[in-house]
Scaffold this motif. Structure first.
Motif, PDB file in Angstrom:
ATOM      1  N   ALA A  46      -1.244  -4.658  -2.453  1.00  0.00           N
ATOM      2  CA  ALA A  46      -0.668  -4.980  -0.756  1.00  0.00           C
ATOM      3  C   ALA A  46       0.415  -3.797  -0.841  1.00  0.00           C
ATOM      4  O   ALA A  46       1.679  -3.368  -0.583  1.00  0.00           O
ATOM      5  CB  ALA A  46       0.558  -5.948  -0.461  1.00  0.00           C
ATOM      6  N   ASP A  47      -0.558  -3.482   0.830  1.00  0.00           N
ATOM      7  CA  ASP A  47       0.054  -1.885   1.339  1.00  0.00           C
ATOM      8  C   ASP A  47       0.878  -2.063   2.163  1.00  0.00           C
ATOM      9  O   ASP A  47       0.183  -2.895   3.095  1.00  0.00           O
ATOM     10  CB  ASP A  47      -0.783  -0.840   1.756  1.00  0.00           C
ATOM     11  N   PHE A  48       2.137  -1.256   2.613  1.00  0.00           N
ATOM     12  CA  PHE A  48       2.938  -2.144   3.885  1.00  0.00           C
ATOM     13  C   PHE A  48       3.716  -0.554   4.070  1.00  0.00           C
ATOM     14  O   PHE A  48       4.695  -0.687   4.905  1.00  0.00           O
ATOM     15  CB  PHE A  48       4.357  -2.774   2.823  1.00  0.00           C
ATOM     16  N   LYS A  49       3.864   0.629   4.004  1.00  0.00           N
ATOM     17  CA  LYS A  49       4.059   1.862   4.223  1.00  0.00           C
ATOM     18  C   LYS A  49       3.328   1.882   5.860  1.00  0.00           C
ATOM     19  O   LYS A  49       4.617   2.405   6.637  1.00  0.00           O
ATOM     20  CB  LYS A  49       3.639   2.905   3.494  1.00  0.00           C
ATOM     21  N   ASP A  50       2.540   1.436   6.090  1.00  0.00           N
ATOM     22  CA  ASP A  50       2.458   1.043   7.295  1.00  0.00           C
ATOM     23  C   ASP A  50       2.780   0.119   8.734  1.00  0.00           C
ATOM     24  O   ASP A  50       2.637   0.173   9.760  1.00  0.00           O
ATOM     25  CB  ASP A  50       1.099   1.797   8.232  1.00  0.00           C
TER      26      ASP A  50
END
Length: 332
Positions: A46-50
């Motif tokens: 799960a990518d939350f960097k943005d």
């Protein structure tokens, strides 16, 4: 086919069983610590960097969740990415310079593990209406997480049973070398192993597909996305293929690949059956032939013949010259 052929016959399914077991070990040894060669083996990323919790144009039913994300992000509770493994999950930061994801920490390992975003992000603390019993999460994400929670325990049990039965299959397979009964027992164990292996694989695939669908549907407005771990699912399905193939070959070894010699024959002597081996004759060798002059003693007369018609010439010492028709006595 002798014992050597029997061993060769079961060599293929045994190797397939070993391959299936190795794949299960890789699943268990996948992501569970922040360093090591297996950090790419995970179920979901799960990518939350943005992450942008202040996005506009959100539906009203997302507002409580939006408020929770805003406050959790402001307090630094939400990390740049999450990796969900078999036993736990790991999280970390995204390095903008190197453009790489760096794992900072992994949670403690637990059996029947499942990722709970509400607890992980502390969203309950920001839910003013939690007394009404409703989930703070958006509907799609809530359904995905609920389904994930219900079947995560079953998936874990299925993988454990598959591992135990596959290991047992390798041990009992030694008996298959000696008899078809051994192959039958191994085939039964292999069938159980393949069933749970396939069940665990299909459960994991369906479960995490539903989970990431909920994440991508509900959190897309916040610029959050999730993906399945390609390495993990490749290992799982390769292991399933090994397991199913081994079961087919074990079944083949039950009806074929006998350990008996093809030259074995049975005969009855004194009321008991004994087995003897008949060797093939080597070409171009001498063998005794029936003589028309020797009667029953030479094997030429039928039943009832009692005396020879005449005698064949004999060499010095009384040996019958019919054995070697071209033999000479050395005289010119």
């Amino acid at each position: 086919m002798g014992k050597g052929g029997r061993i060769a016959c079961i060599f293929t399914p045994y190797l397939l069983t070993v391959g299936a077991l190795i794949c299960l070990i890789l699943v268990a040894l996948g992501l569970y610590k922040s360093s090591g060669p297996m950090t790419n083996v995970y179920f979901v990323k799960a990518d939350f960097k943005d992450l942008d919790p202040d996005s506009t144009g959100l539906a009203n039913d997302l507002l409580p969740f939006t408020k929770g994300l805003q406050q959790a992000d402001a307090q630094g509770i939400i990390h740049d990415f999450y990796l969900i493994g078999f036993w736990n999950h790991c999280y970390g930061k995204y390095d903008t310079k190197s453009k790489k994801y760096q794992i900072e920490k992994c949670t403690d390992r637990k059996t029947r593990y499942w990722f709970n975003p509400v607890d992980e992000w502390g969203l309950d603390e920001f839910d003013d209406d939690k007394a009404d019993g409703k989930s703070i999460m958006p509907e799609a994400l809530d359904k995905g997480v609920s389904a994930y929670k219900k079947v995560a325990g079953w998936m874990f049990i299925a993988f454990v049973v598959a591992f135990v039965t596959t290991a047992l299959e390798m041990i009992v397979a030694i008996a298959a070398v000696f008899s078809r009964w051994g192959s039958l027992v191994v085939t039964i164990i292999s069938a159980v192993s393949s069933f749970f292996y396939f069940a665990a694989a299909i459960t994991a695939t369906a479960m995490y597909t539903v989970f990431i669908s909920g994440v991508n549907t509900s959190l897309k407005p916040y610029k959050v996305k999730a993906d399945l771990g390609k390495d993990m699912f490749a290992i799982i399905w390769i292991g399933v293929a090994f397991s199913l193939a081994s079961g087919i070959f074990w079944m083949f070894s039950v009806c074929c690949c006998s350990g008996r010699s093809p030259y074995g024959h049975t005969e009855r002597r004194n009321g008991s059956i004994s087995r003897r081996t008949t060797a093939e004759k080597t070409p171009y060798t001498y063998e005794r032939v029936s003589s028309p002059y020797s009667g029953a003693r030479g094997g030429g007369a039928g039943d009832g013949a009692t005396a020879p018609l005449t005698s064949m010439p004999q060499a010095p010492g009384g040996r019958d010259m019919a054995y070697e028709p071209f033999r000479h006595d050395g005289r010119t």
